[in-house]
Design an enzyme around this catalytic site. Sequence first.
Site, PDB file in Angstrom:
ATOM      1  N   GLU A  40       0.852  -1.300  -0.151  1.00 18.54           N
ATOM      2  CA  GLU A  40      -0.041   0.108  -0.139  1.00 18.54           C
ATOM      3  C   GLU A  40       0.756   1.442   0.206  1.00 18.54           C
ATOM      4  O   GLU A  40       0.495   2.272  -0.682  1.00 18.54           O
ATOM      5  CB  GLU A  40      -0.875  -0.055   1.135  1.00 18.54           C
ATOM      6  CG  GLU A  40      -2.006  -0.954   1.178  1.00 18.54           C
ATOM      7  CD  GLU A  40      -2.781  -1.106  -0.157  1.00 18.54           C
ATOM      8  OE1 GLU A  40      -3.314  -0.060  -0.733  1.00 18.54           O
ATOM      9  OE2 GLU A  40      -2.852  -2.313  -0.569  1.00 18.54           O
TER      10      GLU A  40
ATOM     11  N   TRP B 149       1.539   2.087  -3.328  1.00 21.56           N
ATOM     12  CA  TRP B 149       0.652   2.707  -3.967  1.00 21.56           C
ATOM     13  C   TRP B 149       0.719   3.947  -4.173  1.00 21.56           C
ATOM     14  O   TRP B 149       0.365   4.687  -5.106  1.00 21.56           O
ATOM     15  CB  TRP B 149      -0.841   2.245  -3.486  1.00 21.56           C
ATOM     16  CG  TRP B 149      -1.346   1.383  -4.232  1.00 21.56           C
ATOM     17  CD1 TRP B 149      -1.404  -0.017  -3.946  1.00 21.56           C
ATOM     18  CD2 TRP B 149      -2.246   1.179  -5.341  1.00 21.56           C
ATOM     19  NE1 TRP B 149      -2.027  -0.956  -4.942  1.00 21.56           N
ATOM     20  CE2 TRP B 149      -2.572   0.044  -5.772  1.00 21.56           C
ATOM     21  CE3 TRP B 149      -2.413   2.090  -6.424  1.00 21.56           C
ATOM     22  CZ2 TRP B 149      -3.546  -0.410  -6.988  1.00 21.56           C
ATOM     23  CZ3 TRP B 149      -3.328   1.830  -7.543  1.00 21.56           C
ATOM     24  CH2 TRP B 149      -3.723   0.601  -7.530  1.00 21.56           C
TER      25      TRP B 149
ATOM     26  N   TRP C 240     -20.957  12.622 -17.533  1.00 18.98           N
ATOM     27  CA  TRP C 240     -20.966  12.944 -16.046  1.00 18.98           C
ATOM     28  C   TRP C 240     -21.621  14.244 -15.899  1.00 18.98           C
ATOM     29  O   TRP C 240     -21.187  15.210 -16.603  1.00 18.98           O
ATOM     30  CB  TRP C 240     -19.782  12.628 -15.161  1.00 18.98           C
ATOM     31  CG  TRP C 240     -19.375  11.334 -15.007  1.00 18.98           C
ATOM     32  CD1 TRP C 240     -19.942  10.287 -14.416  1.00 18.98           C
ATOM     33  CD2 TRP C 240     -17.907  10.875 -15.223  1.00 18.98           C
ATOM     34  NE1 TRP C 240     -19.177   9.350 -14.294  1.00 18.98           N
ATOM     35  CE2 TRP C 240     -18.037   9.294 -14.740  1.00 18.98           C
ATOM     36  CE3 TRP C 240     -16.819  11.041 -16.210  1.00 18.98           C
ATOM     37  CZ2 TRP C 240     -16.918   8.442 -14.947  1.00 18.98           C
ATOM     38  CZ3 TRP C 240     -15.768  10.389 -16.269  1.00 18.98           C
ATOM     39  CH2 TRP C 240     -15.817   8.974 -15.729  1.00 18.98           C
TER      40      TRP C 240
ATOM     41  N   ASN D  66      -9.969   3.681   3.626  1.00 22.87           N
ATOM     42  CA  ASN D  66      -9.998   3.547   2.386  1.00 22.87           C
ATOM     43  C   ASN D  66     -11.148   2.760   1.687  1.00 22.87           C
ATOM     44  O   ASN D  66     -11.629   3.034   0.764  1.00 22.87           O
ATOM     45  CB  ASN D  66      -8.614   2.673   2.032  1.00 22.87           C
ATOM     46  CG  ASN D  66      -8.558   2.583   0.555  1.00 22.87           C
ATOM     47  OD1 ASN D  66      -8.235   3.356  -0.175  1.00 22.87           O
ATOM     48  ND2 ASN D  66      -8.442   1.168   0.066  1.00 22.87           N
TER      49      ASN D  66
ATOM     50  N   TRP E  34     -16.151  12.635 -11.559  1.00 25.94           N
ATOM     51  CA  TRP E  34     -15.069  12.169 -10.524  1.00 25.94           C
ATOM     52  C   TRP E  34     -14.215  13.661  -9.968  1.00 25.94           C
ATOM     53  O   TRP E  34     -14.164  13.715  -8.695  1.00 25.94           O
ATOM     54  CB  TRP E  34     -14.012  11.329 -10.916  1.00 25.94           C
ATOM     55  CG  TRP E  34     -13.271  11.852 -12.233  1.00 25.94           C
ATOM     56  CD1 TRP E  34     -13.471  11.521 -13.542  1.00 25.94           C
ATOM     57  CD2 TRP E  34     -12.043  12.572 -12.083  1.00 25.94           C
ATOM     58  NE1 TRP E  34     -12.724  12.044 -14.220  1.00 25.94           N
ATOM     59  CE2 TRP E  34     -11.627  12.782 -13.557  1.00 25.94           C
ATOM     60  CE3 TRP E  34     -11.290  13.002 -11.131  1.00 25.94           C
ATOM     61  CZ2 TRP E  34     -10.460  13.338 -13.814  1.00 25.94           C
ATOM     62  CZ3 TRP E  34     -10.072  13.715 -11.563  1.00 25.94           C
ATOM     63  CH2 TRP E  34      -9.639  13.714 -12.714  1.00 25.94           C
TER      64      TRP E  34
ATOM     65  N   TRP F  34      -9.724   8.541  -7.209  1.00 28.39           N
ATOM     66  CA  TRP F  34     -11.162   8.877  -7.910  1.00 28.39           C
ATOM     67  C   TRP F  34     -10.951   8.409  -9.237  1.00 28.39           C
ATOM     68  O   TRP F  34     -12.314   7.877  -9.802  1.00 28.39           O
ATOM     69  CB  TRP F  34     -11.236  10.598  -7.916  1.00 28.39           C
ATOM     70  CG  TRP F  34     -11.922  11.000  -6.542  1.00 28.39           C
ATOM     71  CD1 TRP F  34     -11.223  11.297  -5.410  1.00 28.39           C
ATOM     72  CD2 TRP F  34     -13.203  10.957  -6.258  1.00 28.39           C
ATOM     73  NE1 TRP F  34     -12.155  11.688  -4.618  1.00 28.39           N
ATOM     74  CE2 TRP F  34     -13.415  11.552  -4.862  1.00 28.39           C
ATOM     75  CE3 TRP F  34     -14.440  10.519  -6.952  1.00 28.39           C
ATOM     76  CZ2 TRP F  34     -14.507  11.441  -4.144  1.00 28.39           C
ATOM     77  CZ3 TRP F  34     -15.592  10.752  -6.302  1.00 28.39           C
ATOM     78  CH2 TRP F  34     -15.729  11.024  -4.793  1.00 28.39           C
TER      79      TRP F  34
HETATM   80  C1  LIG Z   1     -11.501   8.212  -3.670  1.00 30.12           C
HETATM   81  C2  LIG Z   1      -9.860   8.054  -3.215  1.00 30.12           C
HETATM   82  C3  LIG Z   1      -9.564   8.987  -2.631  1.00 30.12           C
HETATM   83  C4  LIG Z   1      -8.295   9.147  -1.993  1.00 30.12           C
HETATM   84  N1  LIG Z   1      -7.552  10.166  -1.727  1.00 30.12           N
HETATM   85  C5  LIG Z   1      -6.293  10.184  -1.072  1.00 30.12           C
HETATM   86  C6  LIG Z   1      -5.764  11.346  -0.696  1.00 30.12           C
HETATM   87  O1  LIG Z   1      -6.066  12.408  -0.784  1.00 30.12           O
HETATM   88  N2  LIG Z   1      -4.597  11.221   0.058  1.00 30.12           N
HETATM   89  C7  LIG Z   1      -3.968  10.096   0.311  1.00 30.12           C
HETATM   90  O2  LIG Z   1      -2.968   9.934   1.116  1.00 30.12           O
HETATM   91  N3  LIG Z   1      -4.425   8.729   0.214  1.00 30.12           N
HETATM   92  C8  LIG Z   1      -5.719   8.892  -0.733  1.00 30.12           C
HETATM   93  N4  LIG Z   1      -6.392   7.880  -0.985  1.00 30.12           N
HETATM   94  C9  LIG Z   1      -5.799   6.507  -0.604  1.00 30.12           C
HETATM   95  C10 LIG Z   1      -6.149   5.594   0.892  1.00 30.12           C
HETATM   96  O3  LIG Z   1      -7.768   5.731   1.083  1.00 30.12           O
HETATM   97  C11 LIG Z   1      -5.535   6.503   1.939  1.00 30.12           C
HETATM   98  O4  LIG Z   1      -4.005   6.464   1.528  1.00 30.12           O
HETATM   99  C12 LIG Z   1      -5.552   5.597   3.151  1.00 30.12           C
HETATM  100  O5  LIG Z   1      -7.083   5.474   3.436  1.00 30.12           O
HETATM  101  C13 LIG Z   1      -4.917   6.166   4.239  1.00 30.12           C
HETATM  102  O6  LIG Z   1      -5.059   5.730   5.600  1.00 30.12           O
HETATM  103  P1  LIG Z   1      -3.828   4.803   6.352  1.00 30.12           P
HETATM  104  O7  LIG Z   1      -2.816   5.808   6.371  1.00 30.12           O
HETATM  105  O8  LIG Z   1      -4.529   4.237   7.473  1.00 30.12           O
HETATM  106  O9  LIG Z   1      -3.459   3.747   5.333  1.00 30.12           O
HETATM  107  P2  LIG Z   1      -2.784   2.254   5.370  1.00 30.12           P
HETATM  108  O10 LIG Z   1      -3.782   1.347   4.757  1.00 30.12           O
HETATM  109  O11 LIG Z   1      -2.240   2.314   6.584  1.00 30.12           O
HETATM  110  O12 LIG Z   1      -1.904   2.536   4.057  1.00 30.12           O
HETATM  111  C14 LIG Z   1      -0.389   2.919   4.413  1.00 30.12           C
HETATM  112  C15 LIG Z   1      -0.126   4.159   3.505  1.00 30.12           C
HETATM  113  O13 LIG Z   1       0.030   3.698   2.212  1.00 30.12           O
HETATM  114  C16 LIG Z   1      -0.575   4.662   1.401  1.00 30.12           C
HETATM  115  N5  LIG Z   1      -1.651   4.182   0.644  1.00 30.12           N
HETATM  116  C17 LIG Z   1      -2.558   3.196   1.202  1.00 30.12           C
HETATM  117  N6  LIG Z   1      -3.555   2.991   0.277  1.00 30.12           N
HETATM  118  C18 LIG Z   1      -3.259   4.006  -0.709  1.00 30.12           C
HETATM  119  C19 LIG Z   1      -3.963   3.931  -1.985  1.00 30.12           C
HETATM  120  N7  LIG Z   1      -5.072   3.478  -2.614  1.00 30.12           N
HETATM  121  N8  LIG Z   1      -3.485   5.050  -2.974  1.00 30.12           N
HETATM  122  C20 LIG Z   1      -2.257   5.700  -2.590  1.00 30.12           C
HETATM  123  N9  LIG Z   1      -1.596   5.373  -1.306  1.00 30.12           N
HETATM  124  C21 LIG Z   1      -2.116   4.888  -0.479  1.00 30.12           C
HETATM  125  C22 LIG Z   1      -0.983   5.981   2.318  1.00 30.12           C
HETATM  126  O14 LIG Z   1       0.377   6.953   2.176  1.00 30.12           O
HETATM  127  C23 LIG Z   1      -1.117   5.377   3.568  1.00 30.12           C
HETATM  128  O15 LIG Z   1      -0.900   6.215   4.483  1.00 30.12           O
HETATM  129  C24 LIG Z   1      -7.750   7.903  -1.701  1.00 30.12           C
HETATM  130  C25 LIG Z   1      -8.503   6.652  -2.018  1.00 30.12           C
HETATM  131  C26 LIG Z   1      -9.637   6.674  -2.616  1.00 30.12           C
HETATM  132  C27 LIG Z   1     -10.244   5.325  -3.136  1.00 30.12           C
END
Ligand SMILES: Cc1cc2nc3c(=O)[nH]c(=O)nc-3n(C[C@H](O)[C@H](O)[C@H](O)COP(=O)(O)OP(=O)(O)OC[C@H]3O[C@@H](n4cnc5c(N)ncnc54)[C@H](O)[C@@H]3O)c2cc1C
Length: 440
Positions: free
Chosen positions: A238, A241, A269, A305, A323, A346
């Site tokens: 992640e 990602w 849209w 997420n 979006w 998005w």
């Molecule tokens: C519609 C949408 C919008 C989002 N907008 C953002 C945003 O503006 N900023 C943001 O940081 N993340 C965004 N995310 C990705 C993700 O939802 C968040 O990074 C995550 O929920 C953060 O929680 P966590 O730190 O507990 O994640 P964890 O599950 O603990 O993951 C660890 C780290 O990995 C990175 N990560 C995890 N999932 C993703 C992902 N899908 N894409 C990119 N990086 C990821 C983040 O930096 C996160 O802190 C978005 C996802 C969606 C579906």
Amino acid sequence: GSPQEPMEGASSPFEPVPSSADGWTAPSAHGAGRAQEQAPETAGGPEHDQQQAGGQEPPSGLVPEDWQEQLERLVREKEELTHQLVRLQADFDNFRRRQRWELERSVDEAIGRLAARMLQVVDVPDPLPAPETLRTPERMPASEPLESLGLLPTIDWAAGFRETWQVGEAAAHRRLEWFLRNAVEDYHALRDRPDLDATSRLSPHLQHGEITPRQIWHATLRHSKGKWTKGVEHFLREVGWREFAYHILYHHPYTQTRALRSEFDSFPWSEVETPAYKAWTRGRTGVPMVDAGVRQLWRIGWMHNRTRMIVASWLTKNLLHHWRLGEAWFWDTLVDADPASNVLGWQWTAGCGADAAPYFRIFNAVIQGRKFDPDGAYVRQWVPELANLPTQYIHAPWEAPESVLRQAGVALGKDYPYPQEPLDTSRERALQMLEQWAKR
Ligand SMILES: Cc1cc2nc3c(=O)[nH]c(=O)nc-3n(C[C@H](O)[C@H](O)[C@H](O)COP(=O)(O)OP(=O)(O)OC[C@H]3O[C@@H](n4cnc5c(N)ncnc54)[C@H](O)[C@@H]3O)c2cc1C
């Protein structure tokens, strides 16, 4: 007389007449239309009236009984065939979708295996050491006092932020330690549960530069003593990602505002802030999982997420809004708002971004809720007006009998809205539109 004005004494083609001994009978309801079509040729005129009075020809609008039976049988067969055709079409559509799902799942799994192997061989450099000194200007330039800029809002909408987050580098590292000690081992199994504190919640710290991906990477592997357990692997994937999001944005900078898959640039849209969009931003769609997510975001500036995907899918697919509207709302309200990850998330959910063929992936907010918030704790926390509903109905209150709603103190349509339309209706509409578009 015309079929619309039956002659006196003659049978009306629109009224059922019992079979008579002479073998003539009136057309059935199915046959009526046909009888009407034929009527102008056979009916009318004095000559015809005479025939009806005593000649050999059948009275106007009447057909021989065996023709009648044949006609009715044919009509029944036609209806049955039409039903079969509709069923066949639906089965075929489902079959195609299932095939795509299966293909997508196997591609996902293959990519997952590849990513896992890549993760283990990738060489992530050590974090840079902290600078020993930071040189500040000897004389600060003259400036307005910060307070004079009036940056603080008069309404304290950030109370939930302060209760939730500890700001700063030390807090970021404390949170990482907590996560490694308590949650990383089960991360792969529990990371989709918005009702649990099972993810790192490091995103705001990463976004504000309080911790770096390299620090997270090395601290995690140190903690696991270099072992790639399932939890460690999923977590670092992640973190990867986030890098991928920057990779896409760097190489395709236009994706900040336009779809990576350019055929979706002209998808119709809605870009208007409709009442449905406004209800979405306020967590008043009538769909508990969507409303819980959006309200969590408003209150603490962060959303899990899983719910980000659910609410984004609802806006872009069930409500067919652009979006960019959702991305802008997230940008304004997230404490981890990130130009690359937000756009990636998005576009991925809307189906126009970096994914194989995801336009037909429409999250069913009720099924998702039952699966990932099985006891309804997440909905109860963020949509308290539903808190007393039994778990069976918490994700679909409109299915609850009136007596259950009354007992839970919920007046649907008053305390909590009904969804704008049945979920299946909006889902099917979106699927059809997206399918059409993807074929272009
Ligand atoms: C519609 C949408 C919008 C989002 N907008 C953002 C945003 O503006 N900023 C943001 O940081 N993340 C965004 N995310 C990705 C993700 O939802 C968040 O990074 C995550 O929920 C953060 O929680 P966590 O730190 O507990 O994640 P964890 O599950 O603990 O993951 C660890 C780290 O990995 C990175 N990560 C995890 N999932 C993703 C992902 N899908 N894409 C990119 N990086 C990821 C983040 O930096 C996160 O802190 C978005 C996802 C969606 C579906």
